[in-house]
Design an enzyme around this catalytic site. Sequence first.
Site, mmCIF file in Angstrom:
data_model
loop_
_atom_site.group_PDB
_atom_site.id
_atom_site.type_symbol
_atom_site.label_atom_id
_atom_site.label_comp_id
_atom_site.label_asym_id
_atom_site.label_seq_id
_atom_site.Cartn_x
_atom_site.Cartn_y
_atom_site.Cartn_z
ATOM 1 N N PRO A 56 -3.497 26.113 -26.025
ATOM 2 C CA PRO A 56 -3.445 27.532 -26.427
ATOM 3 C C PRO A 56 -1.992 27.997 -26.576
ATOM 4 C CG PRO A 56 -4.878 27.228 -24.521
ATOM 5 C CD PRO A 56 -4.138 25.949 -24.727
ATOM 6 N N GLU A 57 -1.710 28.608 -27.717
ATOM 7 C CA GLU A 57 -0.385 29.167 -27.959
ATOM 8 C C GLU A 57 -0.514 30.693 -27.886
ATOM 9 O OE1 GLU A 57 1.465 27.463 -31.442
ATOM 10 O OE2 GLU A 57 0.397 25.580 -31.199
ATOM 11 N N LYS A 86 2.855 32.275 -22.719
ATOM 12 C CA LYS A 86 1.507 31.680 -22.786
ATOM 13 C C LYS A 86 0.786 31.816 -21.448
ATOM 14 C CE LYS A 86 3.400 28.198 -25.854
ATOM 15 N NZ LYS A 86 3.601 26.749 -26.048
ATOM 16 N N ARG A 108 -8.035 18.327 -17.167
ATOM 17 C CA ARG A 108 -6.946 17.403 -16.836
ATOM 18 C C ARG A 108 -5.987 17.954 -15.774
ATOM 19 N NH1 ARG A 108 -4.971 15.304 -22.585
ATOM 20 N NH2 ARG A 108 -3.476 14.153 -21.327
ATOM 21 N N ARG A 128 5.562 15.620 -31.254
ATOM 22 C CA ARG A 128 4.597 16.616 -31.749
ATOM 23 C C ARG A 128 4.423 16.444 -33.257
ATOM 24 N NH1 ARG A 128 4.004 20.772 -28.276
ATOM 25 N NH2 ARG A 128 1.925 20.685 -29.177
#
Length: 275
Positions: A2-3, A58, A111, A261
């Site tokens: 999530p950004e 965030k 995780r 990325r």
Amino acid sequence: MPELPETQTIAAILNKNLAGKNVLQVQISKDYKALPSTEIFIKAVTGKKIKSVKRVAKNILLELNNGVRILFHLAMTGRLLLWNEKVGSEKWVKIILHLDNGTKLTFSDMRMFGKAAVLSPKQTEELAARYGPEPLDKNTTPQQLFEKIKSKRTNIKNALLDQVVISGLGNIYATDALFLAKINPLTKTSEIAPEDTSRLLDAIREVLEESIKFGGSTLSDKMYVDPFGKEGTYQEHFKIYSKKNCPVCDGKVNFMKISGRGTYFCPACQPIISA
Ligand SMILES: [Zn+2]
């Protein structure tokens, strides 16, 4: 992960549904450690009223009536969901807040890279101070962004992912914003001009605002959903992210990993600037 738009969507929904509610009981899974400790977390939160829910970078912050904030950071696989009697069960639940209206807020994290913590008012201020300018804040200027970018010796893509340079941006929105601003992601920060940052800040705002309008992005892993389990749809509106052909010139999109990325750019529309 999530950004900013996904975190903003979650915070807005939680604020609407949780403000004014009391936390009756807190349950924490035995395999999970809330910060600074599970014991302190439970003590600080139980019996308190939630005043508001806000986003900082965030992070999602629930402000309680004792001034303490509950911080959730979702990292890769974290989720915050609002449940009622009609809803089934969620896997990997680590924390449950039982609320006085019969609903519960669950924090799950497959995780366990996410974070759940209680913060004092002072720690909340320190948290906000660690991040760079907030892109959606009208007071943020291209000049501020320019100075932050110039303080980093790297490429512009890496600089935009640095939360000290600008707050809340991640891989998808940095990639799309660079495309709209016609800046090659490999451009060295030393070669970025003030007029580039002006275009870039406009582009960042455009992609973030559009994504918030569409409830964020849900990728094929289906990891991100809002607190009611609804997927975002910005992925249907990506500017260049995940595309094979450029939507502007139809040329072949380049894909490369920058610091691990996945980055997409059009070599024709985003040429390398060389000094
Ligand atoms: Zn192109």
